[in-house]
Design an enzyme around this catalytic site. Structure first.
Site, PDB file in Angstrom:
ATOM      1  N   HIS A 135       4.716  -2.557   0.046  1.00 18.02           N
ATOM      2  CA  HIS A 135       5.342  -1.484   0.835  1.00 18.02           C
ATOM      3  C   HIS A 135       6.664  -2.026   1.378  1.00 18.02           C
ATOM      4  CE1 HIS A 135       5.840   1.274   4.280  1.00 18.02           C
ATOM      5  NE2 HIS A 135       4.947   2.065   3.720  1.00 18.02           N
ATOM      6  N   ASP A 215      -0.847  -7.982   4.435  1.00 16.09           N
ATOM      7  CA  ASP A 215      -0.549  -6.621   4.866  1.00 16.09           C
ATOM      8  C   ASP A 215      -1.879  -5.867   4.768  1.00 16.09           C
ATOM      9  OD1 ASP A 215       0.000  -3.955   5.116  1.00 16.09           O
ATOM     10  OD2 ASP A 215       1.783  -3.972   3.845  1.00 16.09           O
ATOM     11  N   GLN A 218      -3.670  -0.735   4.664  1.00 14.47           N
ATOM     12  CA  GLN A 218      -4.677   0.116   4.004  1.00 14.47           C
ATOM     13  C   GLN A 218      -6.057  -0.531   4.071  1.00 14.47           C
ATOM     14  OE1 GLN A 218      -4.101   3.183   2.857  1.00 14.47           O
ATOM     15  NE2 GLN A 218      -1.898   3.096   3.205  1.00 14.47           N
ATOM     16  N   LYS A 241      -3.811   4.393  10.732  1.00 12.54           N
ATOM     17  CA  LYS A 241      -4.497   4.507   9.442  1.00 12.54           C
ATOM     18  C   LYS A 241      -5.989   4.205   9.605  1.00 12.54           C
ATOM     19  CE  LYS A 241      -0.368   3.201   6.921  1.00 12.54           C
ATOM     20  NZ  LYS A 241       0.226   4.419   6.409  1.00 12.54           N
ATOM     21  N   CYS A 383       7.286   4.626  -0.161  1.00 16.43           N
ATOM     22  CA  CYS A 383       7.887   3.397   0.384  1.00 16.43           C
ATOM     23  C   CYS A 383       7.580   2.196  -0.504  1.00 16.43           C
ATOM     24  CB  CYS A 383       7.423   3.127   1.819  1.00 16.43           C
ATOM     25  SG  CYS A 383       7.866   4.424   2.949  1.00 16.43           S
TER      26      CYS A 383
HETATM   27  N1  PLP Z   1       1.999  -1.400   4.419  1.00 18.71           N
HETATM   28  C1  PLP Z   1       1.233  -0.530   3.728  1.00 18.71           C
HETATM   29  C2  PLP Z   1       0.386  -1.020   2.598  1.00 18.71           C
HETATM   30  C3  PLP Z   1       1.234   0.821   4.091  1.00 18.71           C
HETATM   31  O1  PLP Z   1       0.467   1.687   3.416  1.00 18.71           O
HETATM   32  C4  PLP Z   1       2.048   1.248   5.171  1.00 18.71           C
HETATM   33  C5  PLP Z   1       2.127   2.669   5.527  1.00 18.71           C
HETATM   34  O2  PLP Z   1       1.964   3.530   4.673  1.00 18.71           O
HETATM   35  C6  PLP Z   1       2.806   0.288   5.861  1.00 18.71           C
HETATM   36  C7  PLP Z   1       2.763  -1.021   5.453  1.00 18.71           C
HETATM   37  C8  PLP Z   1       3.676   0.665   7.028  1.00 18.71           C
HETATM   38  O3  PLP Z   1       2.899   1.182   8.087  1.00 18.71           O
HETATM   39  P1  PLP Z   1       3.590   1.856   9.353  1.00 18.71           P
HETATM   40  O4  PLP Z   1       4.493   2.932   8.819  1.00 18.71           O
HETATM   41  O5  PLP Z   1       2.437   2.403  10.137  1.00 18.71           O
HETATM   42  O6  PLP Z   1       4.348   0.817  10.091  1.00 18.71           O
END
Ligand code: PLP
Length: 436
Positions: A135, A215, A218, A241, A383
């Site tokens: 992401h 990370d 998810q 999430k 993203c």
């Molecule tokens: N990393 C992953 C795998 C994600 O799915 C997301 C959000 O979709 C993020 C990072 C970023 O999360 P946030 O927008 O809540 O900071």
């Protein structure tokens, strides 16, 4: 196919007021943000209605009680993702802020890391290892830090189905040229739902003397046990999430390490003493929590962890059932699903997050036509532009399921996709033109 799970989705669903407010809506966008159960909303409301005082600085009892609640949530968060005795949680605004914090402190010359991570003592040029599946939250902060601090960025390649497939000698070659100080990888893809087997990279990081970061944005909701078993140096997630609210998340990591890293944001609440030209800082985690925290959202995060813990068995059984049912039903539609090809590459399975392409139809058109049928999916690059490039597309449609979804929701999606194909007159295998 009969419903395999004996868990009662309908009674879990009743805990989500969203469905009362939006009858008939099929919500298939939980990978973007999960719906919130009543207990989470109540916790947020309780703070803002009855306990709305600031923490850490009040001498009165109400402030001390609110401080206690926040500190208990902190301990719960650390235990939810880590089994390490020295783990602590730093509250952030979410995953994105968590990565910005880590990118700063792990590349700052003021951080003292060489005693604990041998790569920081190496004379080779420093590098950060990411993957093409990440992401943007786990890419852009590292790019900014790399430019500032002179680090090389390396990417494990993803293949056209989203699996991580480095050539056999990729890691060895990288390690012979660079001191890989940081390895930061997502355990579960928000695009394909693939749960990557990160064990080999965890082992590599340990051997290379690198900081290993997961990370968990998810994975926190689908497979928190895998985060614990990987034992990363840091994991990063957002509450929203995990059935929590927006505005809060955490970085979980070793307190002794965090005690020796540079500060990130400055301000009130993180200092011991302020003089005209310098200040002393609190120990971790306090030194990373400048300013008033999202207190109500932290209360709600505690309730979200309670919800996820109490419903853990139901969550995995319902998701497994939806995965099997949707796999079978979607296969029959002839659409392209990313990340589903049987693969020789090691993964730990998938969760019901489906990125798909109705052949000949742009993802945004698919999303719009499904919306006209009250089906909420996501369309775009999610993203993950590097991953889109690896998949050979600019965007996908994405349907993501959670504990409150039913087989009826899968059926509605299948009917909706049928309608998309009808409008665009595609047979699912080739392109035709949109009916006017
Ligand atoms: N990393 C992953 C795998 C994600 O799915 C997301 C959000 O979709 C993020 C990072 C970023 O999360 P946030 O927008 O809540 O900071």
């Amino acid at each position: 196919m009969p419903q395999a799970s004996h868990y009662d989705t309908m009674s879990i669903r009743k805990e989500f007021p969203f469905f009362e407010a939006n009858p008939g809506i099929v919500y298939l966008d939980s990978a973007a943000t999960a719906l919130k159960p009543r207990t989470v909303i109540d916790a947020l409301l309780r703070y803002n209605t009855h306990e709305s005082v600031n923490i850490h600085r009040g001498v009165y009892r109400l402030s001390q009680q609110a401080t206690d609640t926040v500190e208990k949530v902190r301990a719960r968060v650390a235990r939810f993702v880590s089994t390490a005795d020295d783990a602590t949680a730093v509250f952030t605004k979410g995953t994105t802020e968590g990565f910005n914090l880590l990118a700063h402190i792990l590349t700052s010359e003021a951080s003292k890391l060489s005693d604990r991570f041998a790569a920081y003592a190496s004379a080779k040029p420093p590098a950060i290892l990411l993957s093409e599946s990440e992401h943007h939250a786990n890419i852009v902060p590292w790019q900014i830090a790399a430019q500032r601090a002179g680090y090389k960025l390396l990417y494990l390649p993803a293949n056209a189905d989203g699996y991580l497939v480095p050539p056999a000698d990729f890691l060895a070659q990288a390690a012979s040229t660079y001191a890989i100080r940081i390895v930061s990888l997502s355990l579960q893809s928000n695009v394909t739902g693939i749960i990557h087997d990160l064990a080999p990279y965890r082992e590599f990081a340990a051997k290379a003397g690198a900081v290993f970061i997961v990370d968990a944005a998810q994975a926190i909701v689908h497979v928190p046990e895998h985060i614990r078993s990987l034992a990363p140096d840091f994991s990063v997630f957002s509450a929203h999430k995990l059935f929590g609210t927006t505005g809060v998340g955490a970085v979980v990591g070793s307190k002794p390490v965090l005690d020796h890293t540079d500060v990130y944001q400055g301000g009130g609440g993180m200092i011991t003493l302020v003089e005209p030209d310098r200040s002393g800082y609190l120990e971790a985690p306090g030194k990373y929590e400048a300013g008033t925290q999202a207190i109500g959202e932290i209360y709600a995060l505690g309730a979200a962890i309670d919800f996820a813990t109490q419903n853990a068995a139901a969550l995995s059984a319902i998701e497994a059932d939806l995965l099997a049912y949707a796999d079978e039903k979607l296969a029959a539609t002839g659409i392209r699903i990313f990340g589903k090809t049987p693969t020789p590459y090691a993964t730990l399975g998938r969760s019901p997050i489906y990125s798909f392409e109705v052949p000949g139809v742009h993802a945004h058109d698919t999303g719009t036509i499904l919306d006209e049928q009250d089906i909420c999916i996501r369309a775009g690059h999610h993203c993950c532009q590097l991953l889109m490039r690896a998949l050979g597309v600019s965007a996908t449609a994405r349907a993501s399921f959670s504990v409150y979804n039913t087989r009826d929701d899968v059926d509605r999606l299948i009917d909706g996709i049928g309608y998309v194909k009808k409008i665009f007159r595609t047979d699912g295998h080739g392109t035709k033109h949109k009916a006017s």
